[in-house]
Design an enzyme around this catalytic site. Sequence first.
Site, short mmCIF file in Angstrom:
data_model
loop_
_atom_site.label_atom_id
_atom_site.label_comp_id
_atom_site.label_asym_id
_atom_site.label_seq_id
_atom_site.Cartn_x
_atom_site.Cartn_y
_atom_site.Cartn_z
N HIS A 143 0.78 -1.26 -0.14
CA HIS A 143 -0.02 0.05 -0.03
C HIS A 143 0.86 1.20 0.08
O HIS A 143 0.33 2.36 -0.27
CB HIS A 143 -0.87 0.14 1.19
CG HIS A 143 -0.36 0.48 2.51
ND1 HIS A 143 -0.12 -0.56 3.49
CD2 HIS A 143 0.13 1.45 3.03
CE1 HIS A 143 0.38 -0.22 4.61
NE2 HIS A 143 0.55 0.82 4.47
N GLN A 146 -7.70 -9.90 -17.38
CA GLN A 146 -8.45 -9.67 -16.25
C GLN A 146 -9.43 -11.03 -15.80
O GLN A 146 -9.84 -11.63 -16.71
CB GLN A 146 -9.33 -8.61 -16.36
CG GLN A 146 -8.60 -7.29 -16.62
CD GLN A 146 -7.81 -6.90 -15.76
OE1 GLN A 146 -8.07 -7.08 -14.26
NE2 GLN A 146 -6.58 -6.56 -15.91
N ASP A 153 0.03 -7.53 1.24
CA ASP A 153 0.46 -6.16 1.38
C ASP A 153 2.01 -6.16 1.45
O ASP A 153 2.55 -5.41 2.43
CB ASP A 153 -0.14 -5.60 2.76
CG ASP A 153 0.06 -4.13 3.02
OD1 ASP A 153 0.32 -3.54 1.84
OD2 ASP A 153 -0.08 -3.53 3.81
N GLY A 211 3.32 6.44 8.08
CA GLY A 211 4.57 6.91 7.66
C GLY A 211 5.46 5.77 8.06
O GLY A 211 6.53 5.58 7.69
N ASN A 212 5.29 4.86 9.20
CA ASN A 212 5.88 3.78 9.64
C ASN A 212 5.64 2.54 9.10
O ASN A 212 6.44 1.63 8.85
CB ASN A 212 5.60 3.38 11.12
CG ASN A 212 6.21 4.19 12.20
OD1 ASN A 212 5.49 4.91 12.83
ND2 ASN A 212 7.21 4.00 12.41
N SER A 213 4.51 2.73 8.01
CA SER A 213 4.35 1.38 7.23
C SER A 213 5.53 1.16 6.32
O SER A 213 6.35 1.86 5.94
CB SER A 213 3.19 1.96 6.30
OG SER A 213 2.06 1.85 7.06
N LEU A 271 5.62 -10.68 -13.79
CA LEU A 271 5.41 -11.38 -15.39
C LEU A 271 3.87 -11.16 -15.85
O LEU A 271 2.82 -11.16 -14.89
CB LEU A 271 5.50 -12.64 -15.60
CG LEU A 271 7.14 -13.23 -14.98
CD1 LEU A 271 7.29 -14.93 -14.89
CD2 LEU A 271 8.15 -12.44 -15.83
N GLY A 330 -1.79 -10.61 -19.05
CA GLY A 330 -2.48 -9.67 -19.90
C GLY A 330 -3.91 -9.97 -19.91
O GLY A 330 -4.48 -9.56 -20.69
#
Length: 407
Positions: free
Chosen positions: A151, A318, A181, A258-260, A313, A316
Site C-alpha cells: 500500500h 482480467q 501487502d 509513515g511507519n508502514s 510477469l 494480460g
Amino acid sequence: MNNNENNGKFIDVDSLPADEGQQVAWKNCFQNNNSAPLKRKGRGMRILGKIAGILLITMIGGVFGSVITYSLIKSNNSSNTKQIVSSIPQSFTASTSDAMSAADAFNKVAPAVVIVSTKSTANNGFTTGEVEGMGSGFIINEEGYILTNYHVISGAKEITVTLSDNTEVSATVVNYDAEKDIAMIKLKEGTKVPAIAELGDSDEVYPGAEVIAIGTPLSKNFAQTLTKGVISGSNRTIEGQSGTSVNLIQTDAAINPGNSGGPLVNAKGQVIGINSMKIGTEAVGTTSIEGIGFAIPINEVKNKIDALSKPILNLGIQIREINSDTAKKYDLAEGIYVSSVDEFSPAEKAGLKIGDIIVKCDGKSAKTFAELKTIKEGKNAGDTMNIEVVRDKKNVSVSVVLEEKTN
C-alpha cells in the site's frame, strides 16, 4: 485426620470388649462399700495410665503423620516447580543470552532503514492531480532490494528513496503481493547501500518480548524514529485492505502513518516483521484506541523473497474465480473466468479469449487465482505457460510466452 490412625476410622470406646474379671470388679466397687475406695483408687490409676498411654501414642502418631504430610507437600511443590520451569519455551531463556539494548538494536538496523516517497496521479471525478505519499522500508541485500508494504507504493508513478545518510535515490517496483501487502522495490543500478538488515525468525516471538519499530511517521522531519514496546500477541488474524484475512504480529510499539513498511526489530537486532497497520479510532467509532499495532511476520515474507525479486510477469488478462456453487448455478466449469484480454498482451498473442475458463496450467490444477499465481511465480520472462481452458464446453490448450510487465 492422619491416615495412620486406624485406617481413617473412629473407634467407639463403648464398643470395646471387657473381660469377665473387669466386669465383676466394677460390680464389686459399687456393691461393697468397705473395699470400694481402695479398688476404685487402684483400678482408677491403671485406667488413667492406659488413657495417658493412648493419648501419648496418638500425639506421637499425629506428629509423625504431620512430618510425613509436610514432606509429601514439599516434595510435590518441588516437582510442580520443576514442571513449570521446564514447560517454558526455550526462546524465553535463550533470547536473553545475546539480547541488546534498544539503542544497540537501533544502531544495528537503522542504517538499513529508508524513507519511501511516492508520486501518483489521482482523479476525484472532476480534476486530476498529483498525490504524494510516504512510507518506510529496509534494505535486504547489496543489490539494493528493499522490502516495504504494497500500500506504500500502490499506484506510484515515481518512487524516491531517502537512505539513512540522507542520499536520495530513484527506485522502481520489482514485484508485489497485494493480498499480503508486501512489495519489493529496487534502488537504481550502481547505488552503494549503507547497510543491510538482518532477518530474524518471527516464529520465536512471544507475548512480552521487547521489540522496537523504526520508521518515518508523519513527515521526513521525524525520519529514523524509534518506538519501543513488547509483543502483545502473535498469529492475529486481521482483514487487510484488500479484504483478505492476513496473519499478523500485534505490538504496542507506536506505529503511525509513515511507519508502514519499516522493520519491527527484536532484542537481537533482527527484523521479525514489517510494520503494516494500526487500529485507529475510526475503526471502532468514537472509542479511543492506543497501543494496538500490527506487523507482517517476516517468516511469511522469506519464502516469497525469490519470487518478489523477479520482475512482474504479465499475462494480460482480467479474471474472476468461479467456485463450485457458481459453476452449478450457471452451468459452467469450475475455474478462472477470463473477463477481458489486453491488446498486444501475451494472452492475446497466445489466443486466449473472453469467456475462456482456465482449469489447468503446466498439467497442474489452476482453478483459483492462488494456484495460477504460484505457478507463474516459478517462471521467468520468456518462459512458456501451457494453459488448459474450457471453451464452449470443450477443453482447449494454449501456450503463453510470458513477458515482463511494463509500468
